[in-house]
Design a protein around this motif. Structure first.
Motif, mmCIF file in Angstrom:
data_model
loop_
_atom_site.group_PDB
_atom_site.id
_atom_site.type_symbol
_atom_site.label_atom_id
_atom_site.label_comp_id
_atom_site.label_asym_id
_atom_site.label_seq_id
_atom_site.Cartn_x
_atom_site.Cartn_y
_atom_site.Cartn_z
ATOM 1 N N ALA A 319 42.783 -27.321 -35.037
ATOM 2 C CA ALA A 319 41.870 -26.518 -34.718
ATOM 3 C C ALA A 319 40.352 -27.141 -35.057
ATOM 4 O O ALA A 319 39.597 -26.987 -34.126
ATOM 5 N N CYS A 320 40.266 -27.965 -36.031
ATOM 6 C CA CYS A 320 39.259 -28.716 -36.229
ATOM 7 C C CYS A 320 38.589 -29.755 -35.302
ATOM 8 O O CYS A 320 37.762 -29.826 -34.839
ATOM 9 N N MET A 321 39.715 -30.301 -34.648
ATOM 10 C CA MET A 321 39.566 -31.248 -33.560
ATOM 11 C C MET A 321 39.145 -30.563 -32.389
ATOM 12 O O MET A 321 38.302 -31.078 -31.741
ATOM 13 N N CYS A 322 39.808 -29.570 -32.132
ATOM 14 C CA CYS A 322 39.217 -28.820 -31.076
ATOM 15 C C CYS A 322 37.786 -28.193 -30.862
ATOM 16 O O CYS A 322 37.124 -28.374 -30.297
ATOM 17 N N TRP A 323 37.381 -27.787 -32.329
ATOM 18 C CA TRP A 323 36.128 -27.234 -32.515
ATOM 19 C C TRP A 323 34.981 -28.517 -32.413
ATOM 20 O O TRP A 323 34.107 -28.421 -31.531
ATOM 21 N N PHE A 324 35.354 -29.739 -32.823
ATOM 22 C CA PHE A 324 34.561 -30.843 -32.689
ATOM 23 C C PHE A 324 34.288 -31.260 -31.505
ATOM 24 O O PHE A 324 33.263 -31.801 -30.845
ATOM 25 N N ALA A 325 35.510 -31.228 -30.750
ATOM 26 C CA ALA A 325 35.504 -31.646 -29.228
ATOM 27 C C ALA A 325 34.641 -30.727 -28.321
ATOM 28 O O ALA A 325 33.582 -31.431 -27.486
ATOM 29 N N MET A 326 34.640 -29.563 -28.514
ATOM 30 C CA MET A 326 33.663 -28.577 -27.927
ATOM 31 C C MET A 326 32.425 -28.720 -28.446
ATOM 32 O O MET A 326 31.639 -28.502 -27.468
ATOM 33 N N THR A 327 32.196 -28.692 -29.630
ATOM 34 C CA THR A 327 30.707 -28.925 -30.213
ATOM 35 C C THR A 327 29.884 -30.101 -29.471
ATOM 36 O O THR A 327 28.817 -29.924 -29.288
ATOM 37 N N CYS A 328 30.776 -31.226 -29.579
ATOM 38 C CA CYS A 328 30.363 -32.676 -29.097
ATOM 39 C C CYS A 328 29.685 -32.497 -27.790
ATOM 40 O O CYS A 328 28.576 -32.749 -27.443
ATOM 41 N N PHE A 329 30.666 -32.018 -26.898
ATOM 42 C CA PHE A 329 30.167 -31.958 -25.526
ATOM 43 C C PHE A 329 29.089 -30.873 -25.217
ATOM 44 O O PHE A 329 28.276 -30.698 -24.108
ATOM 45 N N PHE A 330 29.363 -29.857 -25.940
ATOM 46 C CA PHE A 330 28.149 -28.555 -25.810
ATOM 47 C C PHE A 330 26.734 -29.110 -26.249
ATOM 48 O O PHE A 330 25.902 -28.840 -25.512
#
Length: 506
Positions: A319-330
Motif C-alpha cells: 500500500a505504501c509503495m502504491c501510494w508513493f507511485a501515485m503521488t510521484c506521478f501526480f
C-alpha cells in the motif's frame, strides 16, 4: 648383518627413542613446532571456525551469479530506449497543447485532459494485453510502436481537419502504446533475466530515461512551436506529432532487427531473500572434536510461490509503495501541465509555449546529473533511503513554492529552483516501488506487483495532468496544498513501515 642394515636398524631405534621422548617433551620432535595432534582446535580459534564454516561452495557461487545477472544488452537497450521515447511522446505536446486546444475551440482544462487521457486508456488496455502477451515482451513492444505512430498521426491531423476531439482521439490511441510502461518496469525486475542485486540499478536507468524524456519532450515541442512552419499540415502545433511518428517508425525497425524476447521456459530460481542475513547450518569434524556452527537465519521457504502468504506488514508495504507511485506521478504530471498555463497567466513570468518548454526542459536537464549519480548510488543505498531522500526533497520544494505564492514574490530563479527540486526529488522517489517489491515478494508475483504499481502511476498521471491544467482556475494555493497533503500522508505510511521497507541493495 650388513653395514647398511645395521645403520637402518640404528635409525629405527633412534626414531623409537625419540618417539618415546616426545610423549614427555612434545617440542623436541620437530624443533619448536607443536605436533599435529596438539594443534589448536576450531573451538579455540573462533575466527578460523567462522572462516571454515562459511567456506564458499559451488551452490554459493551459483546463487551469487544469479543475484548479479543481467538481460541481453541489445534487448535491454531497446527496452530503455522505448521508455525514453514513451516519455517524450507523453510530454512533447505539453508546451503547445493549451494553445492548440484553444485554437480548435477548447480550454486549458481540456488541454490537461488531452495530456492525461492516454494513461486512462492505457490502464484499460493492460488487462487484455496481459492475457495475450504469453509472459513475454515481444507483442506489447510491437503494439507500442504501432499505436504510437497512429496516435501521433491522428494528433497532427486535427489541425487540418479543424476537429478538436481528434487530438483527444489521437492521444487515446497513444494510450495503447503507454501500456509498455508497465512492461519496462516488469522487464527490469523480472527474476528470469535480472538478479536481485541489479533491479534497483535497472530501475534507476528507467528513471534516468524518464528524466531525459520529460526534459527533451517539452523542449522539442517548444522549439517546433517557435519555428512554426507556416503550413496547414506541418506547423508549430502539428510538427511534434509528425516528428515523433517518424522516430517511432525508425525505432520499430530496430526492434524487429535486434530485440530478443525472454525465453518462455526458464529453470526454476530460488526465491529472493528479503533481508541481508541468510539461513545456513554447517558442520565440521576434526579427529576428536565435532564443531557445529549455526548462523541465525530467516527461513526462505515461506517465499516460495506455492506457499507464500502475505503478512499484514507486507500488505502495508504494498500500500505504501502504491501510494508513493501515485503521488510521484501526480505531482510530476501536475507541474508539467501547470507550468505553461501558470507561466502564461502570471504577470511576473508571461511565458510563451516556447519559453515554458525551455523552462521545463532546463529543470530536467539540471536534475539529470543527479539522476546519473543515482545510478551509482543504487548499488550502495537501500531503496527506502532513496525513497526518503527524494520524497523529502520534493516536499521541501513544494513548501518553498507555497511560501513564494503567499509572499507574491515570484521570480524566475525562485520558481526554477522549486521545479528543479520537484523534478529531481519525485523522479528519485519513483525508483523504489517496483524494485523494492520485487525483492520482498517471490518471482511469480512480479507481474502482479508491476501491474498494481503501474495502475498507481496511471492514476497519478491522469489526475495530476487534469489537476495541473486546472491549477490557475482553482487557485494556486489550493493546487500546491493538495500536493503537500499527498506527500504528508505518504510520509506517515513511510515512517510507520520503516523496518518493513528494508531490502537488499543493488
Amino acid at each position: 648383518m650388513s653395514i647398511r642394515e645395521s645403520r637402518r636398524h640404528g635409525h629405527h631405534a633412534d626414531s623409537a627413542a625419540g618417539g618415546s621422548e616426545s610423549g614427555t617433551h612434545p617440542r623436541q620432535m620437530n624443533g619448536d613446532r607443536p605436533p599435529m595432534s596438539s594443534s589448536p582446535s576450531l573451538v579455540d580459534n573462533p575466527s578460523t571456525q567462522v572462516a571454515e564454516s562459511v567456506r564458499s561452495t559451488p551452490q554459493d557461487d551459483l546463487e551469487a551469479t544469479e543475484e548479479f545477472k543481467m538481460p541481453p544488452r541489445s534487448s535491454l537497450i531497446i527496452v530503455i530506449t522505448a521508455n525514453i521515447l514513451l516519455q517524450m511522446s507523453f510530454f512533447v505536446i505539453v508546451s503547445s497543447s493549451s494553445e492548440y486546444a484553444q485554437h480548435l475551440g477548447g480550454t486549458p482544462t481540456f488541454s490537461g485532459v488531452v495530456i492525461g487521457i492516454p494513461t486512462l486508456f492505457s490502464g484499460l488496455a493492460l488487462i487484455p494485453m496481459l492475457r495475450y502477451d504469453g509472459g513475454g515482451y515481444n507483442l506489447p513492444l510491437h503494439v507500442c510502436c504501432g499505436a504510437s505512430i497512429v496516435g501521433h498521426v491522428l494528433y497532427a491531423c486535427a489541425y487540418r481537419a479543424n476537429f478538436l476531439y481528434l487530438i483527444l482521439i489521437g492521444r487515446m490511441v497513444s494510450g495503447l502504446a503507454f501500456t509498455f510502461w508497465m512492461y519496462c518496469k516488469r522487464y527490469c525486475s523480472d527474476a528470469r533475466i535480472v538478479g536481485i542485486r541489479r533491479r534497483t540499478t535497472l530501475a534507476s536507468f528507467l528513471v534516468m530515461g524518464q528524466g531525459f524524456g520529460m526534459s527533451l519532450g517539452p523542449f522539442l515541442g517548444g522549439v517546433l512551436y517557435k519555428i512554426g512552419f507556416k503550413n496547414r499540415v506541418f506547423n508549430g502545433f502539428t510538427s511534434p506529432g509528425w516528428l515523433m511518428a517518424g522516430v517511432w517508425a525508425i525505432f520499430w525497425l530496430c526492434v524487429t532487427l535486434w530485440y530478443e524476447d525472454v525465453p518462455k521456459e526458464q529453470a526454476p530460481l530460488p526465491p529472493p531473500a528479503v533481508q541481508e542475513n541468510s539461513a545456513e547450518k554447517t558442520s565440521e569434524k576434526d579427529a576428536a572434536n565435532e564443531v557445529t556452527v549455526t548462523r541465525a537465519q530467516q527461513d526462505q521457504e515461506s517465499l516460495s510461490s506455492s506457499f507464500f502468504a502475505m503478512s499484514w506488514a507486507q500488505w502495508g508495504v504494498v500500500a505504501c509503495m502504491c501510494w508513493f507511485a501515485m503521488t510521484c506521478f501526480f505531482i510530476l504530471g501536475a507541474w508539467e501541465s501547470n507550468l505553461p498555463v501558470f507561466g502564461a497567466d502570471s504577470s511576473d513570468l508571461n511565458w510563451s509555449p516556447f519559453a515554458a518548454g525551455n523552462f521545463i526542459a532546463l529543470g530536467g536537464i539540471a536534475a539529470f546529473p543527479f539522476l546519473l549519480l543515482n545510478m551509482y548510488m543504487a548499488g550502495r543505498a537501500q531503496d527506502r533511503h532513496i525513497l526518503a531522500f527524494g520524497s523529502f526533497l520534493g516536499l521541501a520544494a513544494l513548501l518553498t513554492f507555497l511560501a513564494l505564492l503567499r509572499s507574491d514574490k515570484l521570480t524566475y530563479p525562485g520558481v526554477f529552483m522549486c521545479w528543479w527540486a520537484v523534478a529531481l526529488g519525485f523522479n528519485l522517489a519513483s525508483t523504489a516501488p517496483v524494485s523494492l517489491l520485487s525483492k520482498q515478494l517471490p518471482p511469480s508475483w512480479n507481474g502482479r506487483t508491476s501491474l498494481i504499481i503501474q495502475y498507481s502511476y496511471y492514476t497519478g498521471r491522469v489526475t495530476g495532468a487534469i489537476w495541473g491544467g486546472s491549477g490557475v482556475k482553482i487557485g494556486m494555493m489550493n493546487y500546491v496544498g493538495l500536493e503537500i497533503a499527498f506527500v504528508g500522508i505518504g510520509a506517515l505510511l513511510f515512517m510507520g513501515l520503516w523496518r518493513d521497507l528494508k531490502a537488499k541493495t543493488g
